[in-house]
Design a protein around this motif. Structure first.
Motif, mmCIF file in Angstrom:
data_model
loop_
_atom_site.group_PDB
_atom_site.id
_atom_site.type_symbol
_atom_site.label_atom_id
_atom_site.label_comp_id
_atom_site.label_asym_id
_atom_site.label_seq_id
_atom_site.Cartn_x
_atom_site.Cartn_y
_atom_site.Cartn_z
ATOM 1 N N ALA A 1 115.170 42.130 68.590
ATOM 2 C CA ALA A 1 115.405 42.629 69.946
ATOM 3 C C ALA A 1 116.868 43.028 70.037
ATOM 4 O O ALA A 1 117.726 42.413 69.394
ATOM 5 N N PRO A 2 117.181 44.089 70.801
ATOM 6 C CA PRO A 2 118.587 44.510 70.919
ATOM 7 C C PRO A 2 119.437 43.376 71.486
ATOM 8 O O PRO A 2 118.975 42.598 72.324
ATOM 9 N N LYS A 3 120.658 43.272 70.985
ATOM 10 C CA LYS A 3 121.598 42.279 71.513
ATOM 11 C C LYS A 3 121.690 42.489 73.025
ATOM 12 O O LYS A 3 121.703 43.606 73.499
ATOM 13 N N GLY A 4 121.721 41.436 73.770
ATOM 14 C CA GLY A 4 121.720 41.573 75.226
ATOM 15 C C GLY A 4 120.326 41.401 75.795
ATOM 16 O O GLY A 4 120.165 40.985 76.932
ATOM 17 N N GLU A 5 119.311 41.741 74.981
ATOM 18 C CA GLU A 5 117.928 41.516 75.433
ATOM 19 C C GLU A 5 117.318 40.279 74.779
ATOM 20 O O GLU A 5 116.210 39.884 75.097
ATOM 21 N N ARG A 6 118.045 39.720 73.812
ATOM 22 C CA ARG A 6 117.486 38.581 73.080
ATOM 23 C C ARG A 6 117.371 37.345 73.971
ATOM 24 O O ARG A 6 118.257 37.065 74.769
ATOM 25 N N ASP A 7 116.289 36.640 73.792
ATOM 26 C CA ASP A 7 116.004 35.482 74.645
ATOM 27 C C ASP A 7 115.307 34.429 73.785
ATOM 28 O O ASP A 7 114.269 34.702 73.179
ATOM 29 N N VAL A 8 115.902 33.249 73.696
ATOM 30 C CA VAL A 8 115.293 32.183 72.881
ATOM 31 C C VAL A 8 114.860 31.005 73.743
ATOM 32 O O VAL A 8 114.522 29.933 73.228
ATOM 33 N N ASP B 1 110.028 19.379 77.263
ATOM 34 C CA ASP B 1 110.388 18.753 75.993
ATOM 35 C C ASP B 1 111.812 19.148 75.610
ATOM 36 O O ASP B 1 112.136 20.337 75.545
ATOM 37 N N VAL B 2 112.642 18.151 75.353
ATOM 38 C CA VAL B 2 114.028 18.421 74.952
ATOM 39 C C VAL B 2 114.030 19.072 73.579
ATOM 40 O O VAL B 2 113.336 18.628 72.669
ATOM 41 N N VAL B 3 114.813 20.139 73.446
ATOM 42 C CA VAL B 3 114.875 20.853 72.176
ATOM 43 C C VAL B 3 115.683 20.019 71.179
ATOM 44 O O VAL B 3 116.796 19.579 71.476
ATOM 45 N N SER B 4 115.112 19.804 69.989
ATOM 46 C CA SER B 4 115.766 18.975 68.969
ATOM 47 C C SER B 4 116.996 19.689 68.420
ATOM 48 O O SER B 4 117.128 20.919 68.515
ATOM 49 N N ALA B 5 117.879 18.931 67.809
ATOM 50 C CA ALA B 5 119.138 19.496 67.311
ATOM 51 C C ALA B 5 118.915 20.616 66.288
ATOM 52 O O ALA B 5 119.542 21.674 66.398
ATOM 53 N N PRO B 6 118.033 20.440 65.286
ATOM 54 C CA PRO B 6 117.854 21.546 64.329
ATOM 55 C C PRO B 6 117.306 22.812 64.982
ATOM 56 O O PRO B 6 117.712 23.922 64.613
ATOM 57 N N VAL B 7 116.402 22.655 65.947
ATOM 58 C CA VAL B 7 115.836 23.837 66.604
ATOM 59 C C VAL B 7 116.888 24.501 67.499
ATOM 60 O O VAL B 7 116.910 25.723 67.639
ATOM 61 N N MET B 8 117.787 23.711 68.084
ATOM 62 C CA MET B 8 118.873 24.311 68.861
ATOM 63 C C MET B 8 119.722 25.227 67.974
ATOM 64 O O MET B 8 120.091 26.331 68.367
ATOM 65 N N ARG B 9 120.005 24.772 66.761
ATOM 66 C CA ARG B 9 120.816 25.594 65.848
ATOM 67 C C ARG B 9 120.053 26.846 65.420
ATOM 68 O O ARG B 9 120.626 27.924 65.285
ATOM 69 N N PHE B 10 118.741 26.690 65.237
ATOM 70 C CA PHE B 10 117.883 27.828 64.899
ATOM 71 C C PHE B 10 117.921 28.866 66.021
ATOM 72 O O PHE B 10 118.042 30.074 65.779
ATOM 73 N N ARG B 11 117.855 28.375 67.265
ATOM 74 C CA ARG B 11 117.902 29.286 68.418
ATOM 75 C C ARG B 11 119.239 30.018 68.485
ATOM 76 O O ARG B 11 119.278 31.232 68.743
ATOM 77 N N ASP B 12 120.328 29.286 68.257
ATOM 78 C CA ASP B 12 121.651 29.916 68.301
ATOM 79 C C ASP B 12 121.751 31.029 67.259
ATOM 80 O O ASP B 12 122.312 32.098 67.521
ATOM 81 N N ALA B 13 121.192 30.767 66.063
ATOM 82 C CA ALA B 13 121.237 31.773 64.998
ATOM 83 C C ALA B 13 120.424 33.008 65.384
ATOM 84 O O ALA B 13 120.852 34.146 65.160
ATOM 85 N N LEU B 14 119.253 32.797 65.996
ATOM 86 C CA LEU B 14 118.417 33.932 66.406
ATOM 87 C C LEU B 14 119.172 34.830 67.397
ATOM 88 O O LEU B 14 119.016 36.055 67.373
#
Ligand SMILES: [Zn+2]
Lengths: 189, 354, 156
Positions: free
Chosen positions: A146-153, A30-43
């Motif tokens: 999660a520590p920066k570098g370990e974060r995975d969205v 499933d292609v990630v929708s635009a709002p969820v992409m921005r949510f992922r970037d913020a996480l």
């Protein structure tokens, strides 16, 4: 006995055949929708974002691109930054039943968390650093990132907004005094 | 039976079909429902009944159909229903609901996001679970068997099938919602290899993400808000045996019966929008409905130019309505199908006033 | 679940997920008898008036009337009444190489059943061809106890 597809097998015999197993498996991409992409970037920056409806002021986290109450479409202009601490408004302790596909073995908590102003509800969150039996409504909590570098969205798609473990591990008690639980009894979702 | 209440289509809208939409199904439903409601001039909160058609297996998410209601505006709660079928059957349910006379408007929509899954693996699950699903009997393979039966019977040629594809794609150039459009040379199409013989790629529908919404109103209400409503003069649907080997695949008995019940033959049809998702199904449907050469078939480009599963049949009815509302036609027909090899068929006859 | 990059130009990303349901179905007296037969290398049809339906149904598709469990052995060979040729089998298909899906009217039956034909090449497929089942050694009482059909007089 089962075959490679998980189908129960029966060997030839005189008994009439009365049952049939069928292992249904489907794969989706499933292609990630635009709002969820921005949510992922913020996480990835240890931030929580949401969209706020300009009419009813409800806060949608993760953002989904619309307010279903007012049937208005929302976009980046409606985006707001959320606090990463708040209060447990409700929770449940799940004792896992070992059905097919169940990965959990021990009782675990799923909590609804109302974030501090400007608000926003996160549902189905894990509560860490406290015995399951001591979790309560009204408890003050803060995000465990999660520590920066370990974060995975990578696993966060359009349908998995509450499964944030790769970046937001869960919430832990802040030690602040509890808030009155009855004040949040209508805040579950 | 008591006299049927007059019901008309007074608003419609479609999404631009895409091979893979980044928008979620709810997101691309939003503007479609808004546009159909705007066209109808019926305020959203005055809609008496809402009925949707969609399939959770397409998106691979349980209760996806409930999510879709977010595009409607369902709070405070509304009166609504859902069919796990093409939106054309949701329209049928809404039409029946309007016969009760306590409400005068209804919103109908169908939507499907086919891109996340693999149709060849999803559709066998709607077959007979004992003898067909375990074989992975997929819609292209079953359609190919039907095409072979038609070719063997001398009722169609591979060239005629390619001509239908070329005509559909050419007509679709004028359709802003279409996905597969353009000028194609029939000889070049016939030089392409088989995908599943005897079907080539042009004989197959595209995989589409899309949606369609329609607004219905009864007699006086329709006349009040719409200059030229498309009146539903007849609507019926019929189904045949699920085992393809127990039917004559070269004809469509269920389409013929539905067409007769809907009154197709009682006056000339000018335009027919048919859910022929494979090229060879067009002549089967034409024969079953008695549509001669004077009838314009699928001026929108039809299902071969865009196949938003669960919306494609409703889109045919919307296109047939558009021919009356905007095109000034007198009498048109929309057709929807479900199941494999035209197993179940719905026929809707629409008329404009003189 | 995992994420794949769909293209640098659009920068669309996708999440993948799998849904699985292990189904267990009761078969009832008609399909149960049919599958019991397959396990025992026999193909059963059911009488519907003067016709024999294969695969058997609980009802007559022409009238909707319930059928008595009056079974009759058919085949095992039969005639292809229509067919397709699958060039790229999916992982759900019975064979992992190009094959024909066919309607096969078994000897003694009045209707055709769907199954795969392992003909090796599309050139060996034709309407009217004679085919015979290739049985699995270990049969479970399922439709795929017949692995596929093969052209009569020699497999591909
Ligand atoms: Zn709002």
């Amino acid at each position: 006995m089962t075959d490679t597809a998980g189908n129960a097998t029966t060997t030839s015999g005189d008994e009439p055949v009365t049952m049939m197993e069928y292992f249904m498996q489907l794969e989706y991409s499933d292609v990630v929708s635009a709002p969820v992409m921005r949510f992922r970037d913020a996480l990835m920056d240890a931030r929580l974002i949401a969209q706020q409806c300009p009419k009813c002021k409800l806060v949608y986290v993760p953002p989904k691109g619309y307010c279903p109450i007012d049937t208005v479409e929302l976009d980046e202009r409606n985006e707001i930054q959320l606090a990463d601490r708040g209060v447990v408004t409700n929770y449940t302790v799940v004792t896992p039943v070992q059905y097919y596909g169940q990965k959990e073995t021990e009782p675990f908590v799923r909590a609804s968390i109302l974030l501090d102003p400007p608000g926003g509800m996160l549902i189905l969150q894990d509560v860490l650093d406290i015995p399951v039996a001591e979790v309560r409504a009204g408890m003050r909590v803060e995000a465990v990132w999660a520590p920066k570098g370990e974060r995975d969205v990578d696993e966060i798609g359009n349908r998995s907004g509450s499964a944030l473990e790769g970046s937001l591990r869960g919430f832990r008690p802040t030690g602040e005094p509890d808030m009155p639980a009855e004040a949040f009894s209508d805040k579950v979702w | 039976m008591a006299a049927l209440k007059d019901v008309a289509i007074i608003g419609y809208a479609q999404a631009r079909n895409e091979r893979q939409a980044q928008a979620t199904e709810v997101q691309f439903l939003f503007p479609v429902i808004n546009e159909a409601l705007e066209m109808s001039k019926i305020p959203r909160r005055e809609i008496g009944f809402t009925c949707a058609g969609s399939c959770d297996y397409l998106s691979g998410q349980t209760f996806a159909f409930v999510m879709n209601l977010e595009a409607v505006g369902a709070w405070p709660p509304i009166s609504e229903s859902h069919v796990e079928m093409d939106g054309a059957w949701a329209l049928y349910e809404a039409w029946v609901r309007l016969q009760h006379e306590d409400i005068d408007t209804a919103l109908v929509f169908g939507s499907g996001k086919s891109s996340p899954g693999n149709p060849a693996e999803i559709y066998p699950l709607q077959m007979d679970p004992y003898t067909l699903t375990p074989l992975g009997f997929d819609p292209v393979s079953s359609a190919a068997i039907q095409a072979r039966a038609l070719l063997d019977a001398g009722k169609v040629t591979e060239r005629q099938m390619a001509e239908i594809a070329a005509r559909s794609r050419r007509d679709a150039m004028k359709n802003p919602y279409a996905q597969v459009t353009g000028e194609f040379d029939v000889d070049e199409l016939l030089a392409q290899p088989y995908v599943t013989a005897p079907l080539r790629k042009h004989d197959l529908p595209p995989i589409s993400d899309g949606a369609c919404a329609v607004v219905l109103a009864t007699g006086d209400k329709a006349r009040e808000v719409c200059e030229r409503p498309a009146w539903i003069r007849g609507i019926d649907h019929r189904i045949e045996a699920h085992q393809p080997g127990m039917r004559d695949l070269t004809t469509s008995r269920s389409t013929r019966l539905a067409g007769e019940a809907a009154g197709v033959g009682s006056a000339p049809i000018e335009v027919a929008e048919l859910s022929a998702t494979f090229t060879h199904q067009e002549p089967i449907l034409r024969e079953a409905l008695g549509l001669g050469d004077q009838v314009a078939i699928n001026p929108s480009g039809g299902a071969l130019s865009a196949n938003p599963v669960m919306a494609v049949g409703l889109a045919r009815i919307a296109e047939a309505a558009k021919q009356i509302v905007e095109g000034g036609r007198r009498r048109t027909l929309g057709h929807a199908t479900s199941g494999m090899c035209l197993q179940q068929n719905l026929v809707c006859v629409l008329e404009g006033e003189q | 679940m995992q994420c794949v990059l769909l293209g640098a130009v659009t920068e669309l990303r996708a999440t993948t997920h799998t849904i699985e349901f292990p189904y267990t179905r009761t078969l009832g007296p008609v399909i149960g008898s049919f599958f019991t037969g397959l396990r025992d290398r026999r193909i059963l049809g059911i009488r519907a008036g003067d016709r024999v339906l294969v695969p058997p149904l609980e009802y007559d598709p022409e009238t909707g009337d319930a059928l008595k469990p009056d079974f009759v052995e058919v085949g095992p060979a039969g005639t292809v009444t229509s067919w397709s040729w699958v060039t790229k089998p999916t992982r759900k298909h019975p064979l992992d190489r190009p094959f024909g899906f066919a309607l096969i009217r078994l000897d003694g039956a009045d209707t055709a059943m769907v199954h795969a034909v392992d003909a090796g090449s599309i050139d060996r497929m034709q309407t009217g061809m004679r085919v015979t089942p290739r049985w699995r050694d270990e049969r479970k009482g399922r439709i795929d106890d017949i692995e596929c059909f093969v052209p009569e007089g020699g497999a591909a």
